[in-house]
Design a protein around this motif. Structure first.
Motif, PDB file in Angstrom:
ATOM      1  N   HIS A  63       0.841  -1.196   0.000  1.00 15.48           N
ATOM      2  CA  HIS A  63       0.000   0.000   0.000  1.00 15.48           C
ATOM      3  C   HIS A  63       0.877   1.247   0.000  1.00 15.48           C
ATOM      4  O   HIS A  63       1.923   1.275   0.650  1.00 15.48           O
ATOM      5  N   ARG A  65       0.305   5.801  -0.237  1.00 17.37           N
ATOM      6  CA  ARG A  65      -0.663   6.900  -0.271  1.00 17.37           C
ATOM      7  C   ARG A  65       0.055   8.194  -0.612  1.00 17.37           C
ATOM      8  O   ARG A  65       1.091   8.525  -0.025  1.00 17.37           O
ATOM      9  N   TRP A  71      -4.821   6.524  -2.592  1.00 16.73           N
ATOM     10  CA  TRP A  71      -4.124   5.260  -2.361  1.00 16.73           C
ATOM     11  C   TRP A  71      -3.794   4.574  -3.679  1.00 16.73           C
ATOM     12  O   TRP A  71      -4.579   4.634  -4.620  1.00 16.73           O
ATOM     13  N   THR A  73      -2.139   0.538  -4.674  1.00 13.96           N
ATOM     14  CA  THR A  73      -1.770  -0.726  -4.046  1.00 13.96           C
ATOM     15  C   THR A  73      -1.094  -1.646  -5.052  1.00 13.96           C
ATOM     16  O   THR A  73      -1.148  -1.411  -6.264  1.00 13.96           O
TER      17      THR A  73
END
Length: 145
Positions: A63, A65, A71, A73
Motif C-alpha cells: 500500500h 498513499r 491510495w 496498491t
C-alpha cells in the motif's frame, strides 16, 4: 491515476520481509524525503486502523498513499515508489498493458509466498537483534544467535 501526483508518496512496507527490506534499502538510498516516505508496518508502533485499514490487508498487498490522500496498491504502489526514487525506467514494464495480467499473477504469487520467505537472510542482519541472546526473524518469533 492522475499523471501529476501529489508528493510525497508514503509507502507502507513489511520490514520483517527480507526481500522487501532489500528493495526498501534501494529506495531509501535513491529517494528524497520530499518524494518518498517509508513506513514499516512490522514495527510495534504502527497502527493500520488509524489509516482505516486492517494490518492483515496491509500484509497481503503493498500500500502507498500520496499526499492528497489517494491510495495505490500492489503493482501500482511499486511503480510509483520506484518513480519517486528516480527508478521509473526500471519499473516501466509495470505500465505495459499486454504484460500487466502476467505481472499481476506473479505479484499475487509473490504475496502468497512472501510469509514463507522469512528464512532468507535479512539485510539488516544483527541490527534486528534484541539484547545479546535473540534475533527477531518475524513478529513474535525469536531464534537464538
Amino acid at each position: 491515476m492522475n499523471t501529476s501526483p501529489s508528493w510525497p508518496l508514503t509507502l507502507y512496507y513489511d520490514g520483517a520481509c527480507p526481500l522487501c527490506a532489500r528493495e526498501i534499502a534501494l529506495l531509501r538510498r535513491r529517494a528524497a524525503a520530499e518524494q518518498l516516505q517509508l513506513v514499516d508496518i512490522s514495527s510495534g508502533t504502527f497502527d493500520a486502523t488509524a489509516l482505516g485499514l486492517s494490518h492483515q490487508a496491509m500484509q497481503e498487498r503493498l500500500h502507498a498513499r500520496f499526499a492528497d490522500g489517494q491510495w495505490v496498491t500492489g503493482l501500482d504502489a511499486t511503480l510509483w515508489s520506484w518513480r519517486a526514487a528516480g527508478l521509473g525506467r526500471w519499473a516501466a514494464p509495470l505500465t505495459w498493458r499486454p504484460l500487466r495480467p502476467l505481472l499481476e499473477l506473479g505479484y499475487r504469487l509473490f504475496c502468497a509466498l512472501r510469509p514463507h520467505l522469512e528464512w532468507l537472510p535479512h539485510p539488516d542482519g544483527a541490527r534486528r537483534c534484541h539484547g545479546s541472546s535473540s534475533c527477531s526473524t518475524a513478529p513474535g518469533r525469536d531464534r537464538p544467535d
